[in-house]
Motif scaffolding. Structure first.
Motif, PDB file in Angstrom:
ATOM      1  N   SER A  36       0.846  -1.200   0.000  1.00 20.33           N
ATOM      2  CA  SER A  36       0.000   0.000   0.000  1.00 20.33           C
ATOM      3  C   SER A  36       0.872   1.237   0.000  1.00 20.33           C
ATOM      4  O   SER A  36       1.950   1.259   0.585  1.00 20.33           O
ATOM      5  CB  SER A  36      -0.904   0.002   1.237  1.00 20.33           C
ATOM      6  OG  SER A  36      -1.607   1.214   1.331  1.00 20.33           O
ATOM      7  N   LYS A  37       0.388   2.254  -0.658  1.00 18.82           N
ATOM      8  CA  LYS A  37       1.095   3.529  -0.674  1.00 18.82           C
ATOM      9  C   LYS A  37       0.710   4.398   0.514  1.00 18.82           C
ATOM     10  O   LYS A  37       1.254   5.475   0.713  1.00 18.82           O
ATOM     11  CB  LYS A  37       0.769   4.274  -1.974  1.00 18.82           C
ATOM     12  CG  LYS A  37       1.226   3.537  -3.233  1.00 18.82           C
ATOM     13  CD  LYS A  37       2.734   3.420  -3.305  1.00 18.82           C
ATOM     14  CE  LYS A  37       3.182   2.787  -4.607  1.00 18.82           C
ATOM     15  NZ  LYS A  37       4.639   2.624  -4.680  1.00 18.82           N
ATOM     16  N   SER A  38      -0.287   3.965   1.320  1.00 15.50           N
ATOM     17  CA  SER A  38      -0.733   4.781   2.452  1.00 15.50           C
ATOM     18  C   SER A  38       0.345   4.854   3.514  1.00 15.50           C
ATOM     19  O   SER A  38       1.166   3.947   3.651  1.00 15.50           O
ATOM     20  CB  SER A  38      -2.018   4.209   3.056  1.00 15.50           C
ATOM     21  OG  SER A  38      -1.763   2.940   3.591  1.00 15.50           O
ATOM     22  N   ASP A  39       0.317   5.924   4.281  1.00 17.86           N
ATOM     23  CA  ASP A  39       1.303   6.140   5.329  1.00 17.86           C
ATOM     24  C   ASP A  39       0.783   5.546   6.629  1.00 17.86           C
ATOM     25  O   ASP A  39      -0.039   6.152   7.310  1.00 17.86           O
ATOM     26  CB  ASP A  39       1.583   7.633   5.480  1.00 17.86           C
ATOM     27  CG  ASP A  39       2.681   7.905   6.497  1.00 17.86           C
ATOM     28  OD1 ASP A  39       2.904   9.086   6.780  1.00 17.86           O
ATOM     29  OD2 ASP A  39       3.289   6.952   7.002  1.00 17.86           O
ATOM     30  N   ARG A  40       1.266   4.357   7.000  1.00 16.97           N
ATOM     31  CA  ARG A  40       0.776   3.704   8.207  1.00 16.97           C
ATOM     32  C   ARG A  40       1.094   4.527   9.455  1.00 16.97           C
ATOM     33  O   ARG A  40       0.436   4.438  10.469  1.00 16.97           O
ATOM     34  CB  ARG A  40       1.399   2.316   8.353  1.00 16.97           C
ATOM     35  CG  ARG A  40       1.047   1.338   7.259  1.00 16.97           C
ATOM     36  CD  ARG A  40      -0.443   1.021   7.208  1.00 16.97           C
ATOM     37  NE  ARG A  40      -0.699  -0.197   6.471  1.00 16.97           N
ATOM     38  CZ  ARG A  40      -0.738  -0.277   5.159  1.00 16.97           C
ATOM     39  NH1 ARG A  40      -0.497   0.802   4.441  1.00 16.97           N
ATOM     40  NH2 ARG A  40      -0.995  -1.414   4.563  1.00 16.97           N
ATOM     41  N   ALA A  41       2.141   5.328   9.387  1.00 19.73           N
ATOM     42  CA  ALA A  41       2.563   6.085  10.573  1.00 19.73           C
ATOM     43  C   ALA A  41       1.506   7.064  11.029  1.00 19.73           C
ATOM     44  O   ALA A  41       1.510   7.488  12.177  1.00 19.73           O
ATOM     45  CB  ALA A  41       3.865   6.824  10.273  1.00 19.73           C
ATOM     46  N   ARG A  42       0.565   7.421  10.153  1.00 12.76           N
ATOM     47  CA  ARG A  42      -0.454   8.381  10.553  1.00 12.76           C
ATOM     48  C   ARG A  42      -1.657   7.702  11.204  1.00 12.76           C
ATOM     49  O   ARG A  42      -2.555   8.379  11.683  1.00 12.76           O
ATOM     50  CB  ARG A  42      -0.896   9.214   9.350  1.00 12.76           C
ATOM     51  CG  ARG A  42       0.208  10.117   8.812  1.00 12.76           C
ATOM     52  CD  ARG A  42      -0.298  11.074   7.764  1.00 12.76           C
ATOM     53  NE  ARG A  42      -1.208  12.066   8.319  1.00 12.76           N
ATOM     54  CZ  ARG A  42      -0.807  13.185   8.941  1.00 12.76           C
ATOM     55  NH1 ARG A  42       0.482  13.426   9.103  1.00 12.76           N
ATOM     56  NH2 ARG A  42      -1.689  14.040   9.400  1.00 12.76           N
ATOM     57  N   LEU A  43      -1.671   6.373  11.192  1.00 10.84           N
ATOM     58  CA  LEU A  43      -2.731   5.680  11.914  1.00 10.84           C
ATOM     59  C   LEU A  43      -2.541   5.822  13.412  1.00 10.84           C
ATOM     60  O   LEU A  43      -3.483   6.037  14.163  1.00 10.84           O
ATOM     61  CB  LEU A  43      -2.748   4.199  11.541  1.00 10.84           C
ATOM     62  CG  LEU A  43      -3.331   3.825  10.172  1.00 10.84           C
ATOM     63  CD1 LEU A  43      -3.190   2.339   9.959  1.00 10.84           C
ATOM     64  CD2 LEU A  43      -4.782   4.253  10.062  1.00 10.84           C
ATOM     65  N   VAL A  44      -1.314   5.674  13.858  1.00  4.02           N
ATOM     66  CA  VAL A  44      -0.995   5.763  15.281  1.00  4.02           C
ATOM     67  C   VAL A  44       0.253   6.614  15.441  1.00  4.02           C
ATOM     68  O   VAL A  44       1.048   6.767  14.515  1.00  4.02           O
ATOM     69  CB  VAL A  44      -0.758   4.363  15.903  1.00  4.02           C
ATOM     70  CG1 VAL A  44      -2.029   3.548  15.894  1.00  4.02           C
ATOM     71  CG2 VAL A  44       0.341   3.626  15.157  1.00  4.02           C
ATOM     72  N   GLU A  45       0.423   7.152  16.629  1.00  5.32           N
ATOM     73  CA  GLU A  45       1.605   7.951  16.935  1.00  5.32           C
ATOM     74  C   GLU A  45       2.218   7.438  18.233  1.00  5.32           C
ATOM     75  O   GLU A  45       1.508   7.147  19.194  1.00  5.32           O
ATOM     76  CB  GLU A  45       1.232   9.426  17.098  1.00  5.32           C
ATOM     77  CG  GLU A  45       0.713  10.082  15.831  1.00  5.32           C
ATOM     78  CD  GLU A  45       0.267  11.506  16.095  1.00  5.32           C
ATOM     79  OE1 GLU A  45       1.125  12.404  16.147  1.00  5.32           O
ATOM     80  OE2 GLU A  45      -0.953  11.716  16.260  1.00  5.32           O
ATOM     81  N   HIS A  46       3.532   7.331  18.241  1.00  2.49           N
ATOM     82  CA  HIS A  46       4.259   6.911  19.430  1.00  2.49           C
ATOM     83  C   HIS A  46       5.288   7.980  19.783  1.00  2.49           C
ATOM     84  O   HIS A  46       5.812   8.673  18.919  1.00  2.49           O
ATOM     85  CB  HIS A  46       4.938   5.556  19.210  1.00  2.49           C
ATOM     86  CG  HIS A  46       3.973   4.445  18.947  1.00  2.49           C
ATOM     87  ND1 HIS A  46       3.291   3.805  19.954  1.00  2.49           N
ATOM     88  CD2 HIS A  46       3.546   3.877  17.793  1.00  2.49           C
ATOM     89  CE1 HIS A  46       2.507   2.876  19.434  1.00  2.49           C
ATOM     90  NE2 HIS A  46       2.634   2.906  18.117  1.00  2.49           N
ATOM     91  N   PHE A  47       5.555   8.112  21.065  1.00  2.00           N
ATOM     92  CA  PHE A  47       6.386   9.208  21.541  1.00  2.00           C
ATOM     93  C   PHE A  47       7.395   8.721  22.566  1.00  2.00           C
ATOM     94  O   PHE A  47       7.159   7.752  23.288  1.00  2.00           O
ATOM     95  CB  PHE A  47       5.517  10.300  22.185  1.00  2.00           C
ATOM     96  CG  PHE A  47       4.413  10.801  21.292  1.00  2.00           C
ATOM     97  CD1 PHE A  47       4.638  11.837  20.412  1.00  2.00           C
ATOM     98  CD2 PHE A  47       3.148  10.232  21.336  1.00  2.00           C
ATOM     99  CE1 PHE A  47       3.630  12.307  19.589  1.00  2.00           C
ATOM    100  CE2 PHE A  47       2.127  10.681  20.522  1.00  2.00           C
ATOM    101  CZ  PHE A  47       2.372  11.735  19.638  1.00  2.00           C
ATOM    102  N   ASP A  48       8.497   9.426  22.632  1.00  2.00           N
ATOM    103  CA  ASP A  48       9.448   9.197  23.712  1.00  2.00           C
ATOM    104  C   ASP A  48       8.895   9.781  25.008  1.00  2.00           C
ATOM    105  O   ASP A  48       8.212  10.805  24.980  1.00  2.00           O
ATOM    106  CB  ASP A  48      10.785   9.866  23.402  1.00  2.00           C
ATOM    107  CG  ASP A  48      11.505   9.199  22.231  1.00  2.00           C
ATOM    108  OD1 ASP A  48      11.296   7.984  22.041  1.00  2.00           O
ATOM    109  OD2 ASP A  48      12.245   9.887  21.516  1.00  2.00           O
ATOM    110  N   PRO A  49       9.169   9.162  26.160  1.00  2.00           N
ATOM    111  CA  PRO A  49       8.748   9.758  27.438  1.00  2.00           C
ATOM    112  C   PRO A  49       9.469  11.071  27.677  1.00  2.00           C
ATOM    113  O   PRO A  49      10.606  11.268  27.233  1.00  2.00           O
ATOM    114  CB  PRO A  49       9.141   8.703  28.473  1.00  2.00           C
ATOM    115  CG  PRO A  49      10.217   7.906  27.814  1.00  2.00           C
ATOM    116  CD  PRO A  49       9.912   7.896  26.347  1.00  2.00           C
ATOM    117  N   VAL A  50       8.800  11.978  28.346  1.00  2.00           N
ATOM    118  CA  VAL A  50       9.400  13.279  28.648  1.00  2.00           C
ATOM    119  C   VAL A  50       9.361  13.512  30.151  1.00  2.00           C
ATOM    120  O   VAL A  50       8.447  13.054  30.838  1.00  2.00           O
ATOM    121  CB  VAL A  50       8.648  14.426  27.925  1.00  2.00           C
ATOM    122  CG1 VAL A  50       8.790  14.300  26.435  1.00  2.00           C
ATOM    123  CG2 VAL A  50       7.171  14.430  28.317  1.00  2.00           C
ATOM    124  N   PRO A  51      10.338  14.199  30.710  1.00  3.77           N
ATOM    125  CA  PRO A  51      10.308  14.512  32.149  1.00  3.77           C
ATOM    126  C   PRO A  51       9.207  15.517  32.452  1.00  3.77           C
ATOM    127  O   PRO A  51       8.913  16.407  31.641  1.00  3.77           O
ATOM    128  CB  PRO A  51      11.697  15.105  32.405  1.00  3.77           C
ATOM    129  CG  PRO A  51      12.136  15.639  31.081  1.00  3.77           C
ATOM    130  CD  PRO A  51      11.552  14.712  30.044  1.00  3.77           C
TER     131      PRO A  51
END
Length: 615
Positions: A36-51
């Motif tokens: 698929s040419k769709s951007d799977r990354a826009r389905l979900v988002e993950h982040f680094d923990p922040v203080p």
């Protein structure tokens, strides 16, 4: 560093780049991109923990820059009567009949004028809010977080002193109490996105990367959320409206009539930070009109409420009566006050118990949902160590205008609150089970003033030992030391509230308090006052009939305002309906499957003969 609660929720959390790198090595993302040419990354988002860290309180010492800024804001508010409009989808509306927000300690001095939305206006607002939710839910989490972080910085700087001043004047808070309120507001705006990072970074198990990939994305609730906020905390008012919005919901915010100006400044700060029009609509309304409009609409997705237990029950009943109308099961999140208590053990330090109790009972005139209104003292400490300092210090507290630096607390919020406390004072005076020790006087000539009142109650079955007072009245019950277990059991039975505190140095008693007071209070403090819970440190909320215990100031509160969707993407889908153990023959397994075409055979030509062919 993440909180323990966040760690529990985000147990599968990984940083974005290492996770993607590992998946690419295993071919998962590569396979997905091939299909698929769709951007799977826009389905979900993950982040680094922040203080995360709580906002620092300013000292406001004489001659300091913050003191000068605050004095300027106080003068600005007092120099005019601010018009506060109704705002729906970015458009400001004005009604003909306007009301006034006045100073609680000087009821002839208005500081804001505003109007109530009509039923028709509320119907229009609901439609606009539902439309906004569809747009807003498509906004990336990272974009929402940026708006909240920007708002936190603006409230901590640009808007800080206007909000502190409006909270002091409009809600009658002293400087320290108003500054604590605004610092908590900054905490909600700054730390809630950090909690969202933790929640969003949860990932379902993906232990078969060659065959499947699992995602979970956070969605808002379809429809609209109604936020009904209280007068006593500017921070909680904002949290009720903007926490659901952070999670992808659109909100109709009904601020308290007694907190209009401070809430308006918060709303302005969020708009200034970039919150799109319609995501949160600012709609002052008459309580019953607003409740009827939102609970009768099919698009109601949730109610976020802080106030009295009686109103929470009414809202719950209205939703129950209309359950067949809704397109969702509405989420009901509510907190109300209760009977918060201080329980003093014979091993306690009397000085600590007295100081903490006076602060918890009388700061902000006892109008906090965490204010202490019951004190339990053993006979061995009452007469000898606690009674005299408790009464002497309480009777000397300076009750006056909220802007006076030496003021310990000011007037009650409005006439309704004054009348309710006046009736309690009369009840105490006529009740033979109540012994007035100090106070008991009040006046509304200039503002809604009630003196600090302490009453000794002999019968724990009296209603005053059970019901929330929300005023500067402290009930004291002196128990016999030998009746400690029975008294603790009685407290667990009759005192249900957000917070209880125990004072002791005896480790065995503290362990027993943990056991006995496990369910009657949402928070249990040891050797500290019942008030002063902080975002991310002591998440707040009680159970029983005092609230839904969703713990404001924790990741748990955010989860109430999302409807997650799980996505499973298979790379090797099933092609057979049979399992190996069934031992189905290959012939049967191939039934229904396309069969290969047989190879065509070339027939040799026969020589022509005259005799007829045999059929």
């Amino acid at each position: 560093m993440m909180s323990k609660a966040a760690l529990c929720i985000a147990s599968s959390m990984r940083s974005t780049l290492p996770r993607h790198g590992a998946l690419i090595k295993r071919g998962v993302l590569a396979n997905a991109s091939n299909r698929s040419k769709s951007d799977r990354a826009r389905l979900v988002e993950h982040f680094d923990p922040v203080p995360i860290a709580n906002e620092k309180l300013l000292d406001y010492e004489n001659g300091s820059s913050e003191r000068k800024e605050l004095e300027s804001s106080l003068q600005k508010i007092l120099s005019s009567v601010k018009h506060v409009p109704i705002v729906i989808d970015g458009e400001e509306h004005k009604v003909r009949n306007e009301l006034l927000q006045v100073l609680p300690y000087n009821i002839k001095r208005p500081i804001a004028r505003y109007g109530h939305a009509s039923h028709g206006m509320l119907e229009m607002a609901i439609e606009k809010t539902v439309e906004a939710q569809e747009r807003w839910d498509r906004t990336q989490l990272s974009e929402r977080m940026y708006i909240w972080q920007r708002a936190a910085e603006m409230i901590a700087t640009k808007y800080r002193f206007d909000i502190v001043a409006a909270t002091m004047l409009g809600q009658g808070k002293t400087l320290r109490q108003a500054e604590m309120d605004v610092a908590e507001l900054v905490d909600f705006m700054r730390i809630s996105p950090a909690f969202l990072r933790d929640v969003a970074s949860y990932e379902p198990i993906n232990d078969f990367p060659v065959t499947q990939r699992n995602y979970m994305r956070l969605r808002g609730l379809t429809g609209f959320v109604a936020a009904i906020s209280p007068f006593n905390y500017t921070s909680i008012a904002a949290n009720l409206a903007f926490t659901p919005a952070l999670m992808g919901n659109a909100v109709m915010w009904k601020p308290s009539d007694s907190a209009i100006l401070s809430n308006w400044y918060v709303f302005q700060a969020m708009r200034d930070a970039g919150l799109p029009d319609g995501v949160v609509n600012f709609i002052p309304s008459e309580e019953t009109t607003f409740a009827a409009a939102v609970t009768q609409h099919s698009k109601l997705a949730g109610i976020h409420f802080t106030g009295t237990a009686g109103v929470l029950k009414v809202l719950w009943q209205l939703v129950a009566n209309n359950i067949n109308v809704y397109e969702n099961y509405p989420r009901l999140v509510g907190d109300s006050g209760g009977k918060n208590f201080h329980f003093v053990h014979s091993s306690a330090d009397p000085e600590t118990a007295v100081a903490c109790t006076i602060r918890a009972a009388f700061e902000y005139a006892g109008q906090k949902c965490s204010s202490c209104s019951m004190l339990y003292v053993p006979q061995s400490l009452w007469e000898s160590h606690i009674k005299k300092p408790l009464l002497e210090i309480s009777s000397q507290l300076f009750v006056s205008k909220a802007t006076y630096c030496e003021c310990f607390y000011s007037a009650l919020i409005n006439r309704q609150a004054y009348n309710r406390i006046y009736m309690w004072l009369r009840y105490i005076g006529l009740n033979p089970d109540c012994e007035l020790l100090t106070g008991g006087t009040c006046s509304r000539k200039q503002g809604y003033y009630v003196d600090p009142t302490i009453v000794q109650v002999h019968d724990l079955n009296d209603r005053i030992c059970r019901e929330e007072l929300l005023g500067p009245i402290l009930c004291v019950h002196v128990y016999a030391d030998e009746e400690l277990p029975q008294t603790m059991a009685k407290v667990a039975e009759i005192n249900h509230g957000p917070i209880g505190s125990v004072f002791a140095s005896d480790a065995d008693f503290i362990d027993e308090a943990y056991r006995v007071f496990k369910f009657n209070v949402g928070n249990l403090n040891v050797n500290d006052k019942s008030t002063g819970a902080m975002v991310a440190r002591q998440p707040f909320g009680a159970g029983h009939m005092t609230g839904t215990s969703d713990k404001l100031g924790s990741p748990h509160a955010l989860l109430r305002w999302t409807s997650p969707q799980v996505i499973k993407e298979s790379f090797k889908p099933h092609v057979s309906v049979y399992y190996p153990y069934m031992e189905i023959t290959e012939h049967i397994q191939n039934i229904g499957k396309p069969q290969p075409k047989p190879e065509s055979k070339v027939q040799p030509q026969m020589e022509s003969r005259d005799e007829p062919q045999v059929a």
